[in-house]
Design a protein around this motif. Structure first.
Motif, PDB file in Angstrom:
ATOM      1  N   THR A 415       0.825  -1.203   0.000  1.00  0.00           N
ATOM      2  CA  THR A 415       0.000   0.000   0.000  1.00  0.00           C
ATOM      3  C   THR A 415       0.863   1.259   0.000  1.00  0.00           C
ATOM      4  OG1 THR A 415      -1.711  -1.175   1.236  1.00  0.00           O
ATOM      5  CG2 THR A 415      -1.850   1.223   1.180  1.00  0.00           C
ATOM      6  N   GLY A 416       0.680   2.094  -1.010  1.00  0.00           N
ATOM      7  CA  GLY A 416       1.429   3.337  -1.120  1.00  0.00           C
ATOM      8  C   GLY A 416       2.774   3.174  -1.783  1.00  0.00           C
ATOM      9  N   HIS A 420      -1.144   3.000  -5.382  1.00  0.00           N
ATOM     10  CA  HIS A 420      -1.170   4.452  -5.219  1.00  0.00           C
ATOM     11  C   HIS A 420      -1.345   4.872  -3.768  1.00  0.00           C
ATOM     12  CE1 HIS A 420      -1.111   5.536  -9.462  1.00  0.00           C
ATOM     13  NE2 HIS A 420      -1.932   4.547  -9.692  1.00  0.00           N
ATOM     14  N   GLY A 421      -1.799   3.950  -2.918  1.00  0.00           N
ATOM     15  CA  GLY A 421      -2.041   4.320  -1.531  1.00  0.00           C
ATOM     16  C   GLY A 421      -3.310   5.129  -1.357  1.00  0.00           C
ATOM     17  N   ARG A 422      -4.172   5.078  -2.383  1.00  0.00           N
ATOM     18  CA  ARG A 422      -5.448   5.802  -2.313  1.00  0.00           C
ATOM     19  C   ARG A 422      -6.591   4.833  -2.621  1.00  0.00           C
ATOM     20  NH1 ARG A 422      -2.142   9.472  -5.118  1.00  0.00           N
ATOM     21  NH2 ARG A 422      -3.013   8.853  -7.115  1.00  0.00           N
ATOM     22  N   SER A 451      -4.579   8.570   9.858  1.00  0.00           N
ATOM     23  CA  SER A 451      -4.099   9.027   8.547  1.00  0.00           C
ATOM     24  C   SER A 451      -3.797   7.856   7.615  1.00  0.00           C
ATOM     25  CB  SER A 451      -2.835   9.868   8.719  1.00  0.00           C
ATOM     26  OG  SER A 451      -1.800   9.095   9.324  1.00  0.00           O
ATOM     27  N   HIS A 452      -4.146   6.642   8.027  1.00  0.00           N
ATOM     28  CA  HIS A 452      -3.904   5.463   7.209  1.00  0.00           C
ATOM     29  C   HIS A 452      -4.722   5.563   5.920  1.00  0.00           C
ATOM     30  CE1 HIS A 452      -3.855   1.245   5.921  1.00  0.00           C
ATOM     31  NE2 HIS A 452      -2.786   1.108   6.687  1.00  0.00           N
ATOM     32  N   PRO A 453      -4.192   5.077   4.777  1.00  0.00           N
ATOM     33  CA  PRO A 453      -4.939   5.151   3.514  1.00  0.00           C
ATOM     34  C   PRO A 453      -6.341   4.555   3.596  1.00  0.00           C
ATOM     35  CG  PRO A 453      -2.667   4.525   3.088  1.00  0.00           C
ATOM     36  CD  PRO A 453      -2.829   4.545   4.576  1.00  0.00           C
ATOM     37  N   ARG A 456      -8.525   7.049   5.327  1.00  0.00           N
ATOM     38  CA  ARG A 456      -8.869   8.175   4.450  1.00  0.00           C
ATOM     39  C   ARG A 456      -9.946   7.785   3.454  1.00  0.00           C
ATOM     40  NH1 ARG A 456      -3.091   9.086   4.347  1.00  0.00           N
ATOM     41  NH2 ARG A 456      -2.991   8.157   2.258  1.00  0.00           N
ATOM     42  N   ALA A 457      -9.877   6.543   2.945  1.00  0.00           N
ATOM     43  CA  ALA A 457     -10.888   6.087   1.978  1.00  0.00           C
ATOM     44  C   ALA A 457     -12.271   6.012   2.621  1.00  0.00           C
ATOM     45  CB  ALA A 457     -10.482   4.727   1.408  1.00  0.00           C
ATOM     46  N   ASP A 539      -7.267  -0.862  -3.997  1.00  0.00           N
ATOM     47  CA  ASP A 539      -6.199   0.104  -4.261  1.00  0.00           C
ATOM     48  C   ASP A 539      -5.491  -0.353  -5.525  1.00  0.00           C
ATOM     49  OD1 ASP A 539      -4.338   2.089  -4.103  1.00  0.00           O
ATOM     50  OD2 ASP A 539      -3.277   1.294  -2.360  1.00  0.00           O
ATOM     51  N   SER A 626       6.383  10.123  -1.305  1.00  0.00           N
ATOM     52  CA  SER A 626       5.105  10.550  -0.743  1.00  0.00           C
ATOM     53  C   SER A 626       4.889   9.978   0.651  1.00  0.00           C
ATOM     54  CB  SER A 626       3.962  10.088  -1.651  1.00  0.00           C
ATOM     55  OG  SER A 626       3.947   8.673  -1.728  1.00  0.00           O
TER      56      SER A 626
END
Length: 715
Positions: A415-416, A420-422, A451-453, A456-457, A539, A626
């Motif tokens: 992840t990330g 993309h981590g998104r 703040s983990h992806p 955020r999703a 992801d 990033s």
């Protein structure tokens, strides 16, 4: 009035005239002998001297006098900075072209003297011709002898200046005045060429510093005013007009535009950026006006961090460089001893002519200078780091470059890093009397401070819903997040964690398996009495992830994905990328996996806090640009462009640097060996010996500078 620093205070100066690591060794050796001086650190690339000083035993001006006596310029950093902007007149700081420096003036002087001596040789009788060459030699060697005597007084008898002085004066005594004058001139030329080459290696760093604009448009009370860019504070807002360079690292508040990041990352195509996106200082705004909130002070922006990384690379010296440094310490005394033996043994033991063997011994002295050998490694390291920095490939020193060249396996966080981590929420499946909206609202409450992806999703999908009030949120690395939400303890975790806690009802496992087989990541929202629902996310892999794995395989390296995802999700992604994988891994599992691969030389690539232990454990830890600051600080290297193909590019660059180092060492030692033999056989003499030494230094430096043009991104 200038006051001495407090006892044991760290002091710093700018030092000019350093061309290679041997210069740093001379300064360090001389200053270490002073009372009250400790922790001496000389950075040739940054032209900095740093040490700890007790002024009760040694004053600042005494330190400066020692450095000047060795032939180097020294000034306080503030004076050096002012000189760079044309506002200082410190005689120690020598801006301008080569002919404006002390070494450049010596070349011009010795060249004119040599030409005058040759001219007089045609016009005057032989005796006057010889005296003209003697004068040319003595005048030219005087400043060199002065530096040699200063080094001798400071306990350094074996320096190139001392060898040069002895050889030149000795040549005069045996009647080789013309050769002595020519040797002095060639020595001066060699020193200038070394300085020019070192200056070119520093130009890349200076060019980076010039990327950040000097001024910025600061917004305050609805108005904008021009202020110095280095005065910007975190939290302030700046206006960036189309065509302007961004003055600070920050986050876009309003506006959308294409951002040309090529000056910073080497990315040639402008990237679309909008509100909430991060931007680098030095990048160019190509399309529309932006309002940017400053997120880092000038001394901590991306450009400044890159400059510090490249300048401080000498602290992390490559093992090869450390070996050569140790070798050079006894190499010069050994050659001096051999020179004395060459002068004495043949005449005393075999009745050979003294003049011939003194001449050969003096020529041998000039071969004893290890400049080419000493500079062979740091010149290549500096060039490789500068080349990489221009393309967003950052490696923290020569030790990292050497370790990277020896890598045989690469482990990736998923992840990330490979993705993309998104991630995006694709499925919301209630397992209780909650509907989808309520399930999302409660899950968003649990994840509200994360703040983990995945968090955020979920928060993005829950936008517009009435926020669920959460308290006492706690995260357990690799196990999920829990919080008191509206008076109820809720937990968002992986299916494995929920299953181990006995929270999943019969039938939920099949739904989870179906979604995971499609490459989705599933999390479970649960209460102490059971699971409330499932949320699936996907992801997408980065477009170049598969190509990066292919390039690694072509280079003879293995690639493995280390992920906390379940077996089915990991298998789906690994199959698409053509990589091996290990699934269901907690941070401790990743650490153990890296430790198990360490014997073959392993590189770990990650972007999150969870990856920090594994990054530290790996032979080389690489952080995605990033990623979090924790990952960037822990890692040995970083890639700024978030391109997975930059990983094989970094390895190619490191391998090219090590090839260059091997070539340089071969050139330096090979030429020494050849001219050692030819000198002993009487085939070559004094001026060829110094030309060989100068030539070797120039050759290895120019060979190292080839790395500045090397493009490792071309597979």
């Amino acid at each position: 009035m200038q006051h001495d620093p407090l006892p044991d205070t760290t002091c710093e100066w700018s030092v000019t005239g350093m061309d290679c690591a041997s210069c740093a060794t001379r300064i360090t050796g001389a200053l270490d002998r002073l009372p009250g001086v400790s922790a001496v650190s000389v950075n040739v690339m940054a032209e900095k001297l740093r040490l700890r000083l007790d002024p009760d035993q040694t004053r600042r001006d005494e330190v400066e006098d020692v450095v000047r006596a060795l032939g180097f310029g020294i000034a306080a950093p503030a004076a050096r900075k002012a000189a760079a902007h044309g506002h200082a007149h410190d005689h120690d700081v020598e801006p301008g072209p080569w002919y404006a420096t002390a070494k450049g003036r010596l070349v011009i002087l010795t060249g004119l003297l040599l030409a005058a001596a040759w001219t007089l040789g045609f016009l005057l009788p032989g005796q006057w011709r010889d005296w003209a060459f003697v004068a040319a030699c003595l005048i030219g060697v005087a400043p060199v002898a002065q530096r040699a005597l200063a080094a001798l007084r400071l306990g350094q008898p074996f320096t190139i200046e001392s060898l040069m002085t002895i050889a030149a004066i000795g040549a005069l005594f045996i009647g080789a005045a013309e050769e002595a004058a020519l040797v002095v001139f060639l020595f001066a030329v060699g020193e200038v060429l070394e300085g020019v080459a070192a200056g070119r290696a520093r130009q890349g760093i200076r060019a980076l510093a010039e990327l950040v604009p000097k001024t910025a448009l600061l917004e305050s009370d609805g108005r904008s005013q021009q202020v110095p860019a280095d005065s910007l504070q975190v939290g302030q807002t700046v206006l960036v007009r189309p065509g302007d360079r961004i003055p600070a690292d920050g986050v876009i508040l309003t506006g959308s535009s294409g951002i040309d990041e090529s000056p910073v990352t080497g990315e040639s195509v402008p990237q679309p950026r909008g509100p909430g996106d991060e931007v680098f200082a030095g990048a160019i705004n190509t399309e529309a006006a932006l309002r940017v909130r400053v997120s880092r002070a000038a001394e901590d922006n991306t450009i400044a961090r890159i400059i510090r990384l490249v300048e401080d690379a000498e602290e992390a010296r490559a093992p090869t460089e450390r070996f050569i440094d140790r070798f050079s310490r006894w190499y010069m005394p050994l050659v001096v001893g051999l020179s004395v033996a060459v002068i004495l043994i043949p005449p005393l033991a075999f009745g050979a002519a003294w003049g011939d063997w003194i001449y050969r011994g003096l020529a041998l002295l000039l071969i004893g200078c290890p400049c080419a050998l000493v500079i062979s490694v740091p010149a290549a390291i500096a060039s490789a780091m500068s080349s990489g920095a221009r393309r967003g490939l950052l490696m923290k020193g020569g030790a990292v470059i050497e370790a990277t060249a020896q890598i045989r396996a690469v482990a990736f966080d998923k992840t990330g890093t490979l993705t993309h981590g998104r991630p995006q929420v694709t499925d919301v499946v209630p397992l209780s009397d909650l509907d989808q909206t309520e399930l999302l609202r409660l899950a968003a409450g649990v994840e509200s401070d994360s703040s983990h992806p995945i968090a955020r999703a979920i928060l993005q999908r829950a936008e517009g819903l009435t926020p669920a009030r959460a308290e006492d949120a706690r995260a357990q690395a690799g196990r999920g997040v829990s919080a008191m939400v509206e008076g109820r303890l809720l937990h968002v975790s992986s299916p494995r964690e929920a299953s181990e806690q006995g929270l999943l009802a019969d039938g939920a496992g099949e739904q989870i398996a179906t979604m995971e087989s499609a490459g989705k990541t599933v999390v479970v929202l649960s209460a102490p009495d059971g699971a409330l629902g499932l949320i699936a996310l996907r992801d997408e892999a980065r477009a170049d992830a598969g190509e990066a794995i292919r390039q690694l395989h072509a280079m003879g390296l293995s690639g493995t994905i280390l992920t906390g995802d379940n077996q089915r999700t990991a298998a789906a992604i690994a199959e698409a990328l053509g990589s091996d994988y290990r699934a269901g891994m907690l941070p401790a599992d990743k650490l153990a996996a890296i430790a198990g691969m360490a014997d073959q030389g392993v590189m770990m690539v990650g972007d999150g806090i969870n990856d920090a232990p594994a990054l530290k454990q790996a032979s080389v830890g690489v952080a995605m640009g990033s990623g979090t600051d924790v990952a960037l600080e822990t890692a040995d290297a970083a890639i700024l462009r978030d391109r997975v193909t930059d990983i094989p590019a970094m390895i190619r660059l490191a391998r090219a640097a090590m090839r260059n180092i091997r070539q340089n060492v071969s050139i330096a030692l090979g030429l020494k060996a050849v001219f050692l033999v030819t000198t002993l056989l009487g085939i070559t003499g004094l001026w060829i010996a110094i030309l060989a030494d100068t030539g070797a230094t120039v050759l290895v430096t120019m060979n190292a500078l080839r790395l500045l043009a090397y493009d490792p991104t071309r597979a």
